[in-house]
Design an enzyme around this catalytic site. Structure first.
Site, PDB file in Angstrom:
ATOM      1  N   HIS A 176       6.681  69.469  54.386  1.00 33.39           N
ATOM      2  CA  HIS A 176       7.711  70.203  55.116  1.00 33.39           C
ATOM      3  C   HIS A 176       8.790  70.631  54.126  1.00 33.39           C
ATOM      4  O   HIS A 176       9.078  69.913  53.159  1.00 33.39           O
ATOM      5  CB  HIS A 176       8.313  69.328  56.217  1.00 33.39           C
ATOM      6  N   ASP A 224       3.525  70.150  63.267  1.00 27.34           N
ATOM      7  CA  ASP A 224       2.400  71.033  63.577  1.00 27.34           C
ATOM      8  C   ASP A 224       1.056  70.311  63.549  1.00 27.34           C
ATOM      9  O   ASP A 224       0.088  70.795  64.117  1.00 27.34           O
ATOM     10  CB  ASP A 224       2.350  72.200  62.581  1.00 27.34           C
TER      11      ASP A 224
END
Length: 451
Positions: A329, A386
């Site tokens: 991320h 996700d």
């Protein structure tokens, strides 16, 4: 730069009273040739520290360059807080884990927009407004037929949000305190109606009208999956999972789509236009489309019967060009707290619904291998939101092309909150980044016959 005690430049005002630039704070000293510039240091409530360069060009003729804004604070905001090193996400000070366990999406939406948890009366009135504004003007129903059946749902969503504002002239005028609550409720309510209608149109089904007796999440599922003479009755676990997904996606600091909403809002654009721009930013595969890429990867591994361990080996080989989607991320250098919550949700939901999804087994195996591998640990590549959100949405029955649309529905309250924060800032000017020009220097025009 080095900290010194302030004695030259008076700190400029910042956009929130919670940030400090008082005389107790040091300044930074920037040496540019023979000129020394004093730059105030802004300290946030969580001790975030920033060098305020708002007047740098004015005092020195220099600007800063930070492509991708990885180290640039575009604003002071009090809406959400992320500590990527510790895996912390808080909405207005409350940990995301507490909101996920105790709150609802509607309550969280109010909380993000107004800054405090609503009273019972405030929550009741907000729900009433959501119900009041859930219908679409009939003229909008005709517009859905103007899109080709294979139109990307995010394109339809953005276009219809803007079109929707045309049917409500009060939205096109600058919102004030007396009309803002209604405008915010109208957008948050209608975005799910538009999303469901675009899905129905894409599969050739008649559009289903909202049911005022259902909750926010129940109503979306009803509009998505009800067919004539066969109403959809969602399992309670599916409703809870949807509620949780929306809460987890409601805000996440200054990401691409939120920054887009804030920039458009700085021009004075209305709430619907600003959020429609946010939808377009979220549409990008590097932003809202990442959960689709995760499902596509897991599905490829399942169909090709590639061993997850072999796939991980290819990911580590830079020459292969293969990436492990759903890991790593831009902000988090530790496990994304939203991913931890969704991992448990995926386990519970599939177990309750008695769904045997091989993709979940592959996801678990990939996670297990990666978290034991120094290659991933040294690079802080942990599962992000996700990685499991797509599996949860699959279990709910949502088609892959609606994944990012659901993300947009969840993110809408955050966009509304940021739009309001921009509009409420009396010191705010239109956003206008600078650049370092690297094109041609002065040259003359050449007539076409001489080229």
């Amino acid at each position: 730069m080095k900290p010194v005690q302030p004695d030259v430049v008076s700190p400029p005002q910042v956009s929130t009273s919670a940030a400090r630039t008082d005389l107790a704070s040091p300044t930074a000293q920037l040496q540019l040739g023979d000129k020394t510039v004093q730059l105030p240091i802004v300290v946030g409530t969580e001790n975030d520290r920033a060098v305020d360069i708002s007047h740098l060009r004015e005092h020195s003729g220099f600007i800063t360059l930070d492509e991708g804004y990885a180290n640039t604070g575009a604003c002071c905001s009090s809406i959400s807080y992320v500590d990527g090193d510790k895996g912390i996400l808080r909405y207005r000070g409350i940990p995301i884990e507490q909101l996920a366990e105790h709150s609802t999406f509607v309550e969280t939406a109010w909380f993000l927009i107004y800054g405090e948890l609503p009273t019972a009366d405030q929550l009741r009135n907000f729900r009433r407004l959501l119900t009041e504004h859930e219908m679409l003007h009939e003229g909008l129903h005709n517009m859905f037929n103007g899109f080709p059946q294979h139109a990307p749902p995010m394109a339809t969503l953005s276009a219809m949000i803007n079109a929707c504002s045309c049917y409500h002239p009060d939205i096109l005028a600058p919102e004030d305190r007396s009309t803002f609550e209604s405008a915010a409720a109208r957008l948050i309510s209608k975005v799910r109606t538009i999303a469901a209608a675009s899905y129905k149109t894409s599969i050739g089904h008649p559009i289903v009208y909202p049911n005022p007796k259902l909750s926010y999440c129940e109503n979306f599922l009803h509009m998505m999956f009800t067919i004539p003479n066969q109403p959809y009755e969602p399992d309670e676990q599916i409703v809870r999972a949807l509620n949780l997904l929306l809460i987890l996606h409601a805000d996440h600091e200054q990401n691409c789509s939120t920054s887009t909403v804030r920039m458009v809002a700085s021009s004075g654009a209305n709430l619907f236009a600003s959020c429609a721009a946010g939808v377009c930013a979220l549409w990008g595969p590097l932003h809202g489309g990442a959960n689709v890429a995760v499902i596509e990867t897991l599905d490829m591994l399942h169909k090709s019967k590639i061993d997850p361990k072999d796939y991980i080996a290819k990911v580590k080989d830079k020459s292969s060009g293969i990436r492990l989607m759903g890991f790593g991320h831009r902000v988090y250098k530790y496990y994304d707290p939203r991913a931890q919550i969704l991992r448990a949700v995926a386990d519970k939901l599939l177990s309750t619904l008695k769904i045997n999804d091989p993709l979940l087994d592959i996801a678990r195996r990939l996670e297990e291998i990666a978290l034991q591998d120094s290659y991933f640990k040294d690079r802080h590549l942990y599962p992000n939101v996700d990685f499991y959100s797509g599996i949860v949405m699959r279990a709910m029955g949502l088609p892959v092309n609606m994944f990012t649309v659901l993300f947009a529905i969840g993110r809408t309250p955050g966009w509304v909150a940021h739009w309001k924060e921009v509009r409420d800032n009396v010191h705010k000017r239109i956003d206008r980044p600078r650049q370092v020009y690297i094109g041609h220097t002065l040259r003359d025009y050449i007539p076409v016959e001489m080229r």
